[in-house]
Structure formats: structure tokens, C-alpha cells
Design an enzyme around this catalytic site. Structure first.
Site: not given
Length: 217
Positions: A7, A32, A34, A67, A136
Site C-alpha cells: 500500500s 495498492h 488506498d 474508502m 479489512m
């Protein structure tokens, strides 16, 4: 095959292109990404412009984790920016099936994400439309948290659900992943592991990625 998706939330934001570029040499499989909007989660990270900016630095698939509230309004912008995989939270989208269809129509792989308190039954009717489901293993919104052990039961249940229906599903796990927590996740059915701090702060990230994959001890 076990895939590792570092990430970039844990990377140096001032040198994001170089951080992404380094992942190939470290043996990573995905980048990744986020995305936090300050509403679905308290923090704000980055958007499609950053995704577009780092895309030329790597040929690895870019794995975007939204998110955000109203993810259906964001998927096209990230597809245009270079995302290869787009996942979003079922808790944030009451029309998840339609959003999955939209992502596929854009030519990208699609999946949904479950927070720690969300049961796997919430995706039972979406499995046929998902390339990946992300579980998660921490509460979304911040890096550096500790792995929630109860995630292992969810991984096992989801893998059994997919196998019972003959679905070749990628199960991704995100949160508190390191060489120690990676092993039990893999044992119960996960095959894509997201890791941030454990990779980017390691003296030798290549070894950490190999350890998580299980190719060295």
C-alpha cells in the site's frame, strides 16, 4: 499463487513515483492505492489525479481501494486514471451490484470490501459479479493498526462459500499484515495480501515480501 500488494499509503508522498517504481524490484505483484474521502473514513488521502500521476512509473496492476461515500460516482475517474482493479465498500453503496457492473463495463476488474464488523453474508449475492473481495483486518481509515484475529474466520467462511459455488475468487486481506500475520491468512484461504508499514519501513522490503509470500523464511 500468493500475491503481495504494498500500500502506497505508507510510501513517501513527496517521492510517490519512485516509491511505486521500486515495487517491481521488491517483487510486488500489485500497487495498492488506498483512497479516503474524509467522510466514509476520517482521513483524506489522494484521488484520481495521483493515480494518473504514478501510472507511468509502473507496469504493475494498480489495485484501487475506495474508502469513500458514493463510490459509484468515483469509479469512472479512477478507471480513466489507470486503475486495473477497483474495490469499494458494500457499507457505502446500496446498489453494489450496479456499481460492479459499471466497473466491468469500464474494462476493469471489480470487487467489494467488508469492514471488520460486516459479516460475509453481505456479499453472498454478489460473488458471481466479483473478481476480488477485500476483507479489512483493521478498521479502515489509518495505517499502522494491529491485525484483528477474527478476520481469519471470515476468510475461511468466504473461501468455503466461493468453493461451494465453484467461483475462482481472489480474497484480499488488508490491515496489520506482516510475515507473521500473513501465514495464517494464507492457510485459511487468502491469496492477495496488502501490506503498508511492514514493507515500506523494512530495511529490506524484498525479503519481507518474499517472507509474506512464503518463498523464504
Amino acid at each position: 499463487m500468493i500475491k503481495i500488494a504494498p500500500s502506497v499509503l505508507s510510501a513517501d508522498f513527496a517521492n510517490m513515483g519512485q516509491a511505486v517504481q521500486a515495487l517491481v524490484g521488491w517483487g510486488a505483484d500489485y500497487v495498492h492505492f488506498d483512497v479516503m474521502d474524509g467522510s466514509f473514513v476520517p482521513a483524506i488521502t489522494f484521488g484520481p489525479a495521483m493515480c494518473k500521476a504514478v501510472r507511468p512509473y509502473t507496469k504493475l496492476p494498480v489495485d484501487v481501494h475506495l474508502m469513500v461515500e458514493h463510490p459509484d460516482t468515483q469509479v469512472e475517474a479512477f478507471a480513466v486514471a489507470g486503475a486495473d482493479i477497483i474495490t469499494f465498500h458494500v457499507e457505502a453503496d446500496c446498489h453494489a451490484h450496479r456499481t460492479l457492473q459499471h466497473i466491468h463495463a469500464l474494462g476493469r476488474k471489480a470487487g467489494v470490501v467488508l469492514c471488520p464488523a460486516t459479516p460475509v453474508c453481505m456479499v453472498e449475492n454478489l460473488l458471481d459479479s466479483c473478481d476480488m473481495i477485500l476483507l479489512m483486518s483493521v478498521n479502515p481509515g489509518a495505517g499502522g493498526q494491529s491485525f484483528i484475529p477474527g478476520t481469519l474466520d471470515k476468510i475461511r467462511a468466504l473461501r468455503e462459500m466461493a468453493q461451494a459455488r465453484g467461483i475462482a475468487l481472489d480474497i484480499e486481506v488488508d490491515g496489520g499484515i506482516n510475515p507473521e500475520t500473513a501465514k495464517p491468512c494464507i492457510q485459511v484461504g487468502a491469496n492477495v495480501l496488502v501490506a503498508g508499514n511492514s514493507v515500506f519501513t523494512a530495511p529490506n522490503p524484498k525479503d519481507v515480501i518474499a517472507q509474506m509470500r512464503g518463498t523464504i523464511v
